[in-house]
Motif scaffolding. Structure first.
Motif, PDB file in Angstrom:
ATOM      1  N   THR A   1      11.225  80.419 -44.043  1.00 53.39           N
ATOM      2  CA  THR A   1      12.259  80.036 -45.005  1.00 53.39           C
ATOM      3  C   THR A   1      12.012  78.634 -45.542  1.00 53.39           C
ATOM      4  OG1 THR A   1      13.719  79.060 -43.356  1.00 53.39           O
ATOM      5  CG2 THR A   1      14.002  81.419 -43.796  1.00 53.39           C
ATOM      6  N   CYS A   2      12.683  78.336 -46.641  1.00 51.16           N
ATOM      7  CA  CYS A   2      12.627  76.998 -47.221  1.00 51.16           C
ATOM      8  C   CYS A   2      13.952  76.733 -47.927  1.00 51.16           C
ATOM      9  CB  CYS A   2      11.467  76.859 -48.200  1.00 51.16           C
ATOM     10  SG  CYS A   2      11.610  77.911 -49.650  1.00 51.16           S
ATOM     11  N   SER A   3      14.195  75.483 -48.253  1.00 51.11           N
ATOM     12  CA  SER A   3      15.422  75.115 -48.955  1.00 51.11           C
ATOM     13  C   SER A   3      15.095  74.339 -50.217  1.00 51.11           C
ATOM     14  CB  SER A   3      16.308  74.245 -48.061  1.00 51.11           C
ATOM     15  OG  SER A   3      16.778  74.972 -46.969  1.00 51.11           O
TER      16      SER A   3
ATOM     17  N   ALA B   1      14.518  81.643 -49.850  1.00 54.04           N
ATOM     18  CA  ALA B   1      14.922  80.321 -50.323  1.00 54.04           C
ATOM     19  C   ALA B   1      16.432  80.149 -50.179  1.00 54.04           C
ATOM     20  CB  ALA B   1      14.525  80.145 -51.785  1.00 54.04           C
ATOM     21  N   GLY B   2      16.817  79.002 -49.658  1.00 53.57           N
ATOM     22  CA  GLY B   2      18.230  78.698 -49.511  1.00 53.57           C
ATOM     23  C   GLY B   2      18.591  77.445 -50.269  1.00 53.57           C
ATOM     24  N   SER B   3      19.880  77.246 -50.452  1.00 50.04           N
ATOM     25  CA  SER B   3      20.352  76.049 -51.141  1.00 50.04           C
ATOM     26  C   SER B   3      21.838  75.879 -50.893  1.00 50.04           C
ATOM     27  CB  SER B   3      20.081  76.132 -52.647  1.00 50.04           C
ATOM     28  OG  SER B   3      20.332  74.881 -53.252  1.00 50.04           O
ATOM     29  N   CYS B   4      22.388  74.968 -51.620  1.00 52.41           N
ATOM     30  CA  CYS B   4      23.806  74.647 -51.614  1.00 52.41           C
ATOM     31  C   CYS B   4      24.451  75.400 -52.782  1.00 52.41           C
ATOM     32  CB  CYS B   4      23.900  73.164 -51.859  1.00 52.41           C
ATOM     33  SG  CYS B   4      25.192  72.338 -51.068  1.00 52.41           S
ATOM     34  N   VAL B   5      25.553  76.081 -52.559  1.00 48.03           N
ATOM     35  CA  VAL B   5      26.249  76.779 -53.628  1.00 48.03           C
ATOM     36  C   VAL B   5      27.616  76.122 -53.796  1.00 48.03           C
ATOM     37  CG1 VAL B   5      27.155  78.996 -54.431  1.00 48.03           C
ATOM     38  CG2 VAL B   5      25.037  78.929 -53.113  1.00 48.03           C
ATOM     39  N   CYS B   6      27.635  75.078 -54.603  1.00 45.46           N
ATOM     40  CA  CYS B   6      28.869  74.338 -54.833  1.00 45.46           C
ATOM     41  C   CYS B   6      28.720  73.504 -56.098  1.00 45.46           C
ATOM     42  CB  CYS B   6      29.216  73.453 -53.642  1.00 45.46           C
ATOM     43  SG  CYS B   6      27.888  72.405 -53.103  1.00 45.46           S
ATOM     44  N   GLY B   7      29.792  72.922 -56.540  1.00 52.38           N
ATOM     45  CA  GLY B   7      29.782  72.104 -57.739  1.00 52.38           C
ATOM     46  C   GLY B   7      29.997  70.644 -57.418  1.00 52.38           C
ATOM     47  N   SER B   8      29.940  69.807 -58.444  1.00 53.22           N
ATOM     48  CA  SER B   8      30.204  68.379 -58.271  1.00 53.22           C
ATOM     49  C   SER B   8      30.943  67.873 -59.498  1.00 53.22           C
ATOM     50  CB  SER B   8      28.891  67.616 -58.077  1.00 53.22           C
ATOM     51  OG  SER B   8      28.124  67.609 -59.273  1.00 53.22           O
ATOM     52  N   PRO B   9      31.827  66.909 -59.421  1.00 58.50           N
ATOM     53  CA  PRO B   9      32.219  66.206 -58.196  1.00 58.50           C
ATOM     54  C   PRO B   9      33.023  67.112 -57.278  1.00 58.50           C
ATOM     55  CG  PRO B   9      33.585  65.487 -60.027  1.00 58.50           C
ATOM     56  CD  PRO B   9      32.557  66.412 -60.594  1.00 58.50           C
TER      57      PRO B   9
ATOM     58  N   ALA C   1      30.646  75.879 -59.159  1.00 57.09           N
ATOM     59  CA  ALA C   1      30.218  76.680 -58.017  1.00 57.09           C
ATOM     60  C   ALA C   1      30.097  78.149 -58.393  1.00 57.09           C
ATOM     61  CB  ALA C   1      31.191  76.498 -56.851  1.00 57.09           C
ATOM     62  N   ALA C   2      31.018  78.641 -59.208  1.00 55.46           N
ATOM     63  CA  ALA C   2      30.945  80.034 -59.662  1.00 55.46           C
ATOM     64  C   ALA C   2      29.695  80.254 -60.510  1.00 55.46           C
ATOM     65  CB  ALA C   2      32.193  80.394 -60.455  1.00 55.46           C
ATOM     66  N   ALA C   3      29.371  79.292 -61.367  1.00 55.11           N
ATOM     67  CA  ALA C   3      28.148  79.407 -62.186  1.00 55.11           C
ATOM     68  C   ALA C   3      26.909  79.366 -61.309  1.00 55.11           C
ATOM     69  CB  ALA C   3      28.102  78.292 -63.233  1.00 55.11           C
ATOM     70  N   VAL C   4      26.896  78.452 -60.337  1.00 56.72           N
ATOM     71  CA  VAL C   4      25.759  78.342 -59.420  1.00 56.72           C
ATOM     72  C   VAL C   4      25.607  79.642 -58.625  1.00 56.72           C
ATOM     73  CG1 VAL C   4      24.934  77.161 -57.335  1.00 56.72           C
ATOM     74  CG2 VAL C   4      25.837  75.822 -59.238  1.00 56.72           C
ATOM     75  N   ALA C   5      26.702  80.143 -58.063  1.00 55.65           N
ATOM     76  CA  ALA C   5      26.640  81.382 -57.285  1.00 55.65           C
ATOM     77  C   ALA C   5      26.139  82.545 -58.128  1.00 55.65           C
ATOM     78  CB  ALA C   5      28.016  81.703 -56.701  1.00 55.65           C
TER      79      ALA C   5
ATOM     80  N   SER D   1      18.735  84.968 -58.670  1.00 51.47           N
ATOM     81  CA  SER D   1      17.441  84.276 -58.775  1.00 51.47           C
ATOM     82  C   SER D   1      16.695  84.264 -57.452  1.00 51.47           C
ATOM     83  CB  SER D   1      17.654  82.835 -59.244  1.00 51.47           C
ATOM     84  OG  SER D   1      18.198  82.816 -60.533  1.00 51.47           O
ATOM     85  N   GLY D   2      17.193  84.969 -56.466  1.00 50.32           N
ATOM     86  CA  GLY D   2      16.477  85.049 -55.203  1.00 50.32           C
ATOM     87  C   GLY D   2      17.052  84.206 -54.084  1.00 50.32           C
ATOM     88  N   LEU D   3      18.269  83.677 -54.230  1.00 54.06           N
ATOM     89  CA  LEU D   3      18.889  82.932 -53.139  1.00 54.06           C
ATOM     90  C   LEU D   3      19.045  83.860 -51.938  1.00 54.06           C
ATOM     91  CD1 LEU D   3      20.441  80.262 -52.257  1.00 54.06           C
ATOM     92  CD2 LEU D   3      22.502  81.536 -52.838  1.00 54.06           C
ATOM     93  N   ALA D   4      18.520  83.447 -50.799  1.00 55.53           N
ATOM     94  CA  ALA D   4      18.609  84.271 -49.598  1.00 55.53           C
ATOM     95  C   ALA D   4      19.743  83.822 -48.685  1.00 55.53           C
ATOM     96  CB  ALA D   4      17.284  84.218 -48.833  1.00 55.53           C
ATOM     97  N   TYR D   5      20.059  82.539 -48.702  1.00 56.24           N
ATOM     98  CA  TYR D   5      21.138  82.021 -47.869  1.00 56.24           C
ATOM     99  C   TYR D   5      21.653  80.713 -48.465  1.00 56.24           C
ATOM    100  CZ  TYR D   5      17.493  78.908 -46.103  1.00 56.24           C
ATOM    101  OH  TYR D   5      16.491  77.991 -46.014  1.00 56.24           O
ATOM    102  N   ALA D   6      22.911  80.423 -48.198  1.00 56.99           N
ATOM    103  CA  ALA D   6      23.520  79.176 -48.649  1.00 56.99           C
ATOM    104  C   ALA D   6      23.878  78.352 -47.422  1.00 56.99           C
ATOM    105  CB  ALA D   6      24.764  79.449 -49.490  1.00 56.99           C
ATOM    106  N   TRP D   7      23.264  77.196 -47.286  1.00 59.11           N
ATOM    107  CA  TRP D   7      23.572  76.372 -46.127  1.00 59.11           C
ATOM    108  C   TRP D   7      24.814  75.530 -46.366  1.00 59.11           C
ATOM    109  CZ3 TRP D   7      22.377  71.438 -47.883  1.00 59.11           C
ATOM    110  CH2 TRP D   7      21.312  71.315 -48.770  1.00 59.11           C
TER     111      TRP D   7
END
Length: 159
Positions: free
Chosen positions: A33-35, A69-77, A87-91, A97-103
């Motif tokens: 895996t990778c992030s 591939a993993g990443s963060c699924v959230c928005g900012s600020p 966050a909804a757009a990111v999710a 796009s192949g997100l396997a997990y959200a840390w």
């Protein structure tokens, strides 16, 4: 972390850098895996550029390296209505796009279940349809941010 405007000029540079970083992660860690976590110099993410960079890197990894591939699924600020929309757009984009997990799947107890429900609904959605939905959400985010900026700049009693 790949920085748009810092270590990299733009989203294309960031996506290439993230794939190179993924190769280093799996070589050093000897794992499957990778992030990825693209953001801007000001610390923001959940933008069209950072979403594009992640999507390109995740698809390249999924197709060519065959790693999750993993990443963060959230928005900012954090902790704002705009962040929930980001966050909804990111999710929406990351799921297709192949997100396997959200840390990190949100910064509040509200975001995580909303993101999960969104992921469930868009999983398997046609990529073009998911992309159009993510862009529509980001257009609403831009509209809200513009209005918020205008409201904060207007003086009481001004015309």
């Amino acid at each position: 972390m790949s920085l748009i405007g810092g270590l990299c000029r733009n989203a294309v540079d960031v996506s290439i850098t993230m794939v190179a970083n993924a190769l280093a992660q799996i070589s050093y860690g000897q794992g499957p895996t990778c992030s990825f976590f693209p953001n801007h110099m000001d610390g923001s993410w959940g933008t069209p550029q950072s979403i594009w960079a992640f999507s390109a890197a995740a698809r390249a990894s999924e197709r060519n390296i065959k790693v999750a591939a993993g990443s963060c699924v959230c928005g900012s600020p954090w902790r704002t209505p705009v962040a929930l929309m980001q966050a909804a757009a990111v999710a929406t984009a990351y799921t297709n796009s192949g997100l396997a997990y959200a840390w990190i799947a949100g910064h509040t107890g509200l975001e995580s279940p909303l993101n999960r429900r969104n992921d469930d609904r868009v999983s398997g959605m046609d990529k073009a349809k998911a992309n159009a939905l993510a862009l529509k959400i980001l257009a609403r985010v831009a509209e809200k941010e513009k209005n918020r900026f205008q409201e904060s700049c207007s003086l009481p009693g001004s015309i």
